[in-house]
Motif scaffolding. Structure first.
Motif, mmCIF file in Angstrom:
data_model
loop_
_atom_site.group_PDB
_atom_site.id
_atom_site.type_symbol
_atom_site.label_atom_id
_atom_site.label_comp_id
_atom_site.label_asym_id
_atom_site.label_seq_id
_atom_site.Cartn_x
_atom_site.Cartn_y
_atom_site.Cartn_z
ATOM 1 N N GLY A 154 0.804 -1.218 0.000
ATOM 2 C CA GLY A 154 0.000 0.000 0.000
ATOM 3 C C GLY A 154 0.837 1.268 0.000
ATOM 4 O O GLY A 154 0.455 2.262 0.592
ATOM 5 N N LYS A 155 1.979 1.245 -0.663
ATOM 6 C CA LYS A 155 2.855 2.416 -0.682
ATOM 7 C C LYS A 155 2.468 3.429 -1.761
ATOM 8 O O LYS A 155 3.126 4.443 -1.915
ATOM 9 N N GLY A 156 1.422 3.172 -2.532
ATOM 10 C CA GLY A 156 0.912 4.140 -3.502
ATOM 11 C C GLY A 156 1.901 4.478 -4.598
ATOM 12 O O GLY A 156 2.382 3.621 -5.310
ATOM 13 N N LYS A 157 2.199 5.771 -4.733
ATOM 14 C CA LYS A 157 3.084 6.240 -5.797
ATOM 15 C C LYS A 157 4.513 5.738 -5.629
ATOM 16 O O LYS A 157 5.264 5.670 -6.584
ATOM 17 N N MET A 158 4.886 5.397 -4.425
ATOM 18 C CA MET A 158 6.257 4.925 -4.189
ATOM 19 C C MET A 158 6.525 3.590 -4.871
ATOM 20 O O MET A 158 7.670 3.228 -5.093
ATOM 21 N N ALA A 159 5.485 2.848 -5.220
ATOM 22 C CA ALA A 159 5.677 1.579 -5.914
ATOM 23 C C ALA A 159 6.379 1.811 -7.250
ATOM 24 O O ALA A 159 7.265 1.045 -7.638
ATOM 25 N N TRP A 160 5.995 2.876 -7.943
ATOM 26 C CA TRP A 160 6.641 3.194 -9.220
ATOM 27 C C TRP A 160 8.110 3.558 -9.018
ATOM 28 O O TRP A 160 8.960 3.169 -9.816
ATOM 29 N N PHE A 161 8.397 4.291 -7.975
ATOM 30 C CA PHE A 161 9.782 4.639 -7.672
ATOM 31 C C PHE A 161 10.621 3.384 -7.484
ATOM 32 O O PHE A 161 11.694 3.240 -8.073
#
Length: 75
Positions: free
Chosen positions: A34-41
């Motif tokens: 559930g890390k949201g946008k950090m998954a893309w990073f």
């Protein structure tokens, strides 16, 4: 530069495969947490080199989550 020309063919196949696998695993794990946008990073960084992104993910995401869960469980 001559070293790159002397690298065996299997190495040219193995390195991108390892990087793709690492990037995919980091992305899917971050998404599941559930890390949201950090998954893309984490996914994109995982494509750039090995094993530094995986070690940093372990140190900055997985271990702190485990510490929080352990503290919560102890209370």
């Amino acid at each position: 530069m001559k070293e790159l020309q002397e690298a065996p063919f299997w190495l040219w196949i193995l390195v991108p495969a390892i990087l793709m696998l690492q990037g995919t695993l980091l992305f899917r794990n971050a998404q599941g947490r559930g890390k949201g946008k950090m998954a893309w990073f984490w996914g994109i960084w995982g494509l750039t080199g090995a094993p530094t992104p995986a070690v940093c993910y372990l140190l900055f995401v997985i271990l702190p989550d485990r510490r929080k869960a352990r503290k919560k469980f102890a209370q």
